[in-house]
Design an enzyme around this catalytic site. Sequence first.
Site, mmCIF file in Angstrom:
data_model
loop_
_atom_site.group_PDB
_atom_site.id
_atom_site.type_symbol
_atom_site.label_atom_id
_atom_site.label_comp_id
_atom_site.label_asym_id
_atom_site.label_seq_id
_atom_site.Cartn_x
_atom_site.Cartn_y
_atom_site.Cartn_z
ATOM 1 N N CYS A 98 0.851 -1.197 0.000
ATOM 2 C CA CYS A 98 0.000 0.000 0.000
ATOM 3 C C CYS A 98 0.883 1.242 0.000
ATOM 4 O O CYS A 98 1.794 1.356 0.821
ATOM 5 C CB CYS A 98 -0.882 -0.028 1.242
ATOM 6 S SG CYS A 98 -1.860 1.462 1.461
ATOM 7 N N CYS B 144 -5.508 0.715 6.163
ATOM 8 C CA CYS B 144 -5.683 2.176 6.231
ATOM 9 C C CYS B 144 -6.833 2.688 5.373
ATOM 10 O O CYS B 144 -6.999 3.902 5.244
ATOM 11 C CB CYS B 144 -4.387 2.870 5.841
ATOM 12 S SG CYS B 144 -4.081 2.880 4.060
ATOM 13 N N CYS C 251 -8.381 -5.370 -9.987
ATOM 14 C CA CYS C 251 -7.955 -4.357 -10.948
ATOM 15 C C CYS C 251 -7.568 -3.123 -10.135
ATOM 16 O O CYS C 251 -8.422 -2.471 -9.549
ATOM 17 C CB CYS C 251 -9.141 -4.085 -11.870
ATOM 18 S SG CYS C 251 -8.810 -2.930 -13.167
HETATM 19 ZN ZN ZN Z 1 -2.813 0.964 3.481
#
Ligand code: ZN
Length: 152
Positions: free
Chosen positions: A65, A117, A137
């Site tokens: 992330c 998050c 996707c």
């Molecule tokens: Zn995150």
Amino acid sequence: MLTWKDVINFSVNGNPTPNTRVEKSNAEWKSQLSSEQYRITRQKSTEAPHSGAHCSTLEAGKYNCVCCHAPLFDSTIKFESSSGWPSFTQPIKPNAIKYEKDTAFGMVRVEVMCNTCDSHLGHVFPDGPEPSGLRYCVNSESLILEKEINEQ
Ligand SMILES: [Zn+2]
């Protein structure tokens, strides 16, 4: 392995519990992200197809992330979907991703977010390759590639 049934179940009945949570204010996210990353991950925008850095990379490593650096996907589950966005068949762990029904633009889709998050990643569709049949996707801007380091 997760299948479309699991995805629907998570989006209707609640998501798996993440290992940890990261919560920050919009101002904090804004100061740590580029404006494009902020627009996509915190305001649920979408990058133009075929524009993303990770669209056709096949380098070995983990896709984390961009906001909280939690591992989300890895290169072994990445595939070339020709959609114009990085595509994966599975999350790195069943509780890495959060699912939510998205009815924007008159379509019913399942939004995928970082379960740590709540960063917007993209959508998941039931038209991926077997055996899972899933196609995650994802915007390149939502991901950072942590390349595998070969120990010498
Ligand atoms: Zn995150």
